[in-house]
Design a protein around this motif. Structure first.
Motif, PDB file in Angstrom:
ATOM      1  N   GLY A  73       0.801  -1.220   0.000  1.00  0.00           N
ATOM      2  CA  GLY A  73       0.000   0.000   0.000  1.00  0.00           C
ATOM      3  C   GLY A  73       0.831   1.266   0.000  1.00  0.00           C
ATOM      4  N   GLY A  74       0.197   2.373   0.391  1.00  0.00           N
ATOM      5  CA  GLY A  74       0.839   3.671   0.289  1.00  0.00           C
ATOM      6  C   GLY A  74       0.835   4.143  -1.150  1.00  0.00           C
ATOM      7  N   ALA A  75       1.827   4.923  -1.521  1.00  0.00           N
ATOM      8  CA  ALA A  75       1.931   5.382  -2.908  1.00  0.00           C
ATOM      9  C   ALA A  75       2.143   4.208  -3.859  1.00  0.00           C
ATOM     10  CB  ALA A  75       3.064   6.394  -3.034  1.00  0.00           C
ATOM     11  N   ALA A  76       2.859   3.184  -3.375  1.00  0.00           N
ATOM     12  CA  ALA A  76       2.955   1.884  -4.051  1.00  0.00           C
ATOM     13  C   ALA A  76       3.515   1.925  -5.465  1.00  0.00           C
ATOM     14  CB  ALA A  76       1.585   1.197  -4.042  1.00  0.00           C
ATOM     15  N   LYS A  77       4.494   2.789  -5.681  1.00  0.00           N
ATOM     16  CA  LYS A  77       5.213   2.789  -6.964  1.00  0.00           C
ATOM     17  C   LYS A  77       6.617   2.198  -6.794  1.00  0.00           C
ATOM     18  CE  LYS A  77       1.971   4.733  -9.403  1.00  0.00           C
ATOM     19  NZ  LYS A  77       1.257   3.976 -10.458  1.00  0.00           N
ATOM     20  N   MET A  78       7.376   2.755  -5.847  1.00  0.00           N
ATOM     21  CA  MET A  78       8.719   2.280  -5.566  1.00  0.00           C
ATOM     22  C   MET A  78       8.877   2.149  -4.051  1.00  0.00           C
ATOM     23  SD  MET A  78       9.914   2.143  -8.672  1.00  0.00           S
ATOM     24  CE  MET A  78      11.677   1.881  -8.475  1.00  0.00           C
ATOM     25  N   GLY A  79       9.757   1.223  -3.620  1.00  0.00           N
ATOM     26  CA  GLY A  79       9.954   1.014  -2.199  1.00  0.00           C
ATOM     27  C   GLY A  79      11.414   0.961  -1.807  1.00  0.00           C
ATOM     28  N   GLY A  80      11.679   1.335  -0.558  1.00  0.00           N
ATOM     29  CA  GLY A  80      13.017   1.240   0.009  1.00  0.00           C
ATOM     30  C   GLY A  80      12.923   0.797   1.456  1.00  0.00           C
ATOM     31  N   VAL A  81      14.021   0.278   2.014  1.00  0.00           N
ATOM     32  CA  VAL A  81      13.995  -0.268   3.367  1.00  0.00           C
ATOM     33  C   VAL A  81      15.270   0.032   4.142  1.00  0.00           C
ATOM     34  CG1 VAL A  81      12.475  -2.200   2.770  1.00  0.00           C
ATOM     35  CG2 VAL A  81      14.946  -2.500   2.610  1.00  0.00           C
ATOM     36  N   ASN A  82      15.157  -0.124   5.449  1.00  0.00           N
ATOM     37  CA  ASN A  82      16.314  -0.178   6.339  1.00  0.00           C
ATOM     38  C   ASN A  82      15.984  -1.214   7.409  1.00  0.00           C
ATOM     39  OD1 ASN A  82      17.902   2.081   8.736  1.00  0.00           O
ATOM     40  ND2 ASN A  82      18.739   0.290   7.734  1.00  0.00           N
ATOM     41  N   ILE A  83      16.886  -2.172   7.619  1.00  0.00           N
ATOM     42  CA  ILE A  83      16.662  -3.281   8.539  1.00  0.00           C
ATOM     43  C   ILE A  83      17.842  -3.361   9.501  1.00  0.00           C
ATOM     44  CG2 ILE A  83      16.305  -5.780   8.746  1.00  0.00           C
ATOM     45  CD1 ILE A  83      15.348  -5.649   5.763  1.00  0.00           C
ATOM     46  N   ALA A  84      17.556  -3.565  10.789  1.00  0.00           N
ATOM     47  CA  ALA A  84      18.616  -3.641  11.798  1.00  0.00           C
ATOM     48  C   ALA A  84      18.246  -4.680  12.850  1.00  0.00           C
ATOM     49  CB  ALA A  84      18.825  -2.275  12.447  1.00  0.00           C
ATOM     50  N   VAL A  85      19.244  -5.076  13.662  1.00  0.00           N
ATOM     51  CA  VAL A  85      19.031  -5.991  14.787  1.00  0.00           C
ATOM     52  C   VAL A  85      19.634  -5.370  16.042  1.00  0.00           C
ATOM     53  CG1 VAL A  85      18.963  -8.099  13.410  1.00  0.00           C
ATOM     54  CG2 VAL A  85      21.162  -7.243  14.232  1.00  0.00           C
ATOM     55  N   ASP A  86      19.239  -5.913  17.200  1.00  0.00           N
ATOM     56  CA  ASP A  86      19.740  -5.380  18.468  1.00  0.00           C
ATOM     57  C   ASP A  86      20.734  -6.313  19.150  1.00  0.00           C
ATOM     58  OD1 ASP A  86      18.069  -7.422  19.278  1.00  0.00           O
ATOM     59  OD2 ASP A  86      16.980  -6.232  20.775  1.00  0.00           O
ATOM     60  N   ASN A  87      21.173  -7.358  18.457  1.00  0.00           N
ATOM     61  CA  ASN A  87      22.110  -8.327  19.029  1.00  0.00           C
ATOM     62  C   ASN A  87      23.397  -8.304  18.209  1.00  0.00           C
ATOM     63  OD1 ASN A  87      23.516 -10.791  19.718  1.00  0.00           O
ATOM     64  ND2 ASN A  87      21.609 -11.578  20.586  1.00  0.00           N
ATOM     65  N   ALA A  88      24.492  -7.897  18.834  1.00  0.00           N
ATOM     66  CA  ALA A  88      25.753  -7.732  18.114  1.00  0.00           C
ATOM     67  C   ALA A  88      26.310  -9.051  17.589  1.00  0.00           C
ATOM     68  CB  ALA A  88      26.782  -7.065  19.021  1.00  0.00           C
ATOM     69  N   GLN A  89      25.860 -10.178  18.143  1.00  0.00           N
ATOM     70  CA  GLN A  89      26.354 -11.480  17.696  1.00  0.00           C
ATOM     71  C   GLN A  89      25.526 -12.063  16.553  1.00  0.00           C
ATOM     72  OE1 GLN A  89      26.547 -13.511  21.664  1.00  0.00           O
ATOM     73  NE2 GLN A  89      28.694 -13.774  21.133  1.00  0.00           N
ATOM     74  N   ALA A  90      24.407 -11.444  16.249  1.00  0.00           N
ATOM     75  CA  ALA A  90      23.607 -11.856  15.095  1.00  0.00           C
ATOM     76  C   ALA A  90      24.113 -11.128  13.857  1.00  0.00           C
ATOM     77  CB  ALA A  90      22.137 -11.532  15.340  1.00  0.00           C
ATOM     78  N   MET A  91      23.872 -11.722  12.685  1.00  0.00           N
ATOM     79  CA  MET A  91      24.348 -11.100  11.455  1.00  0.00           C
ATOM     80  C   MET A  91      23.253 -11.088  10.400  1.00  0.00           C
ATOM     81  SD  MET A  91      27.740 -11.888   9.155  1.00  0.00           S
ATOM     82  CE  MET A  91      27.270 -13.582   8.815  1.00  0.00           C
ATOM     83  N   LEU A  92      23.027  -9.915   9.819  1.00  0.00           N
ATOM     84  CA  LEU A  92      22.114  -9.773   8.698  1.00  0.00           C
ATOM     85  C   LEU A  92      22.885  -9.990   7.403  1.00  0.00           C
ATOM     86  CD1 LEU A  92      20.228  -6.571   9.895  1.00  0.00           C
ATOM     87  CD2 LEU A  92      19.274  -8.882   9.764  1.00  0.00           C
ATOM     88  N   VAL A  93      22.286 -10.727   6.482  1.00  0.00           N
ATOM     89  CA  VAL A  93      22.928 -11.037   5.201  1.00  0.00           C
ATOM     90  C   VAL A  93      22.039 -10.551   4.066  1.00  0.00           C
ATOM     91  CG1 VAL A  93      23.935 -12.837   3.755  1.00  0.00           C
ATOM     92  CG2 VAL A  93      23.977 -13.076   6.245  1.00  0.00           C
ATOM     93  N   GLN A  94      22.583  -9.713   3.216  1.00  0.00           N
ATOM     94  CA  GLN A  94      21.790  -9.088   2.167  1.00  0.00           C
ATOM     95  C   GLN A  94      21.321 -10.087   1.108  1.00  0.00           C
ATOM     96  OE1 GLN A  94      25.032  -8.763   2.544  1.00  0.00           O
ATOM     97  NE2 GLN A  94      26.137  -8.479   0.621  1.00  0.00           N
ATOM     98  N   GLY A  95      20.088  -9.891   0.635  1.00  0.00           N
ATOM     99  CA  GLY A  95      19.580 -10.622  -0.523  1.00  0.00           C
ATOM    100  C   GLY A  95      19.599  -9.697  -1.728  1.00  0.00           C
TER     101      GLY A  95
END
Length: 218
Positions: A73-95
């Protein structure tokens, strides 16, 4: 010559005024909602979308889980994101379509909606010991006109329970490139968000060309 100098000054003024609009088309970190900052600190107006995480709510220590942040929903043409975690020992891996900057994920370019939604896929590598990992995500739904008005973001969160402990040093993968479609060079790039505007390189080229023309006329 006076006309040319004033013309060049005008060109560069327009360039400077345009920079905040276009600067974050390749993403920005620090706006996931984790610390109270979201994409709405820059983007104004528009209708708020719905944003949610999809993925397992429990992982074994050291295991890798597959997740998505979905904007609807929203304007619903283009989208962007920011993702974070609160645990320094966890790791986010980009897709695909994401990059990692300072341990957070953000879009590498605005992504088009399809059937009123856009999805950003990523992986989470759980820490080696039991506990929890909180995911924070901001999703920005824009009208794709290259401006920061008439766009809006919303946030989502997910708590992942980590069970047990990793069996050994090789348990749980943890490779920064595991399960992604991006090149290694996309990791931990400087800079970073949420803006899904675009076109800065083309705009700067046009303005530079205009300035050169004014010089020749002078």
């Amino acid at each position: 010559m006076r006309f040319s100098l004033f013309g060049i000054a005008g060109v560069f003024s327009v360039c400077l005024l345009s920079t905040p609009v276009f600067a974050n088309s390749a993403g920005l970190t620090g706006h996931s909602g984790k610390n109270g900052q979201t994409c709405n600190n820059c983007h104004t107006g528009g209708i708020a979308p719905s944003v949610e995480f999809s993925g397992p709510e429990s992982l074994a220590a050291g295991a890798t889980g597959q997740y998505s942040l979905i904007i609807r929903g929203g304007a619903a043409k283009m989208g962007g994101v920011n993702i974070a975690v609160d645990n320094a020992q966890a790791m986010l891996v980009q897709g695909t379509g994401l990059k990692r900057v300072g341990g957070e994920l953000t879009h590498s370019a605005p992504k088009a909606f399809s059937e009123n939604e856009v999805r950003f896929d990523f992986s989470l590598v759980a820490p080696p010991t039991a506990g929890t990992v909180n995911l924070f995500g901001a999703g920005n739904s824009t009208n794709g006109d290259g401006d920061i008005t008439k766009d809006r973001s919303a946030t989502a969160g997910l708590t992942v329970t980590v069970t047990g402990s990793a069996a050994g040093p090789d348990a749980g993968t943890g490779s920064p490139d595991a399960g992604t479609g991006d090149e290694p060079g996309d990791e931990d790039e400087p800079g970073g968000g949420c803006s899904s505007t675009g076109g800065a390189p083309v705009l700067l080229f046009v303005l530079a060309a205009a300035g050169a023309t004014l010089l020749r006329r002078g």
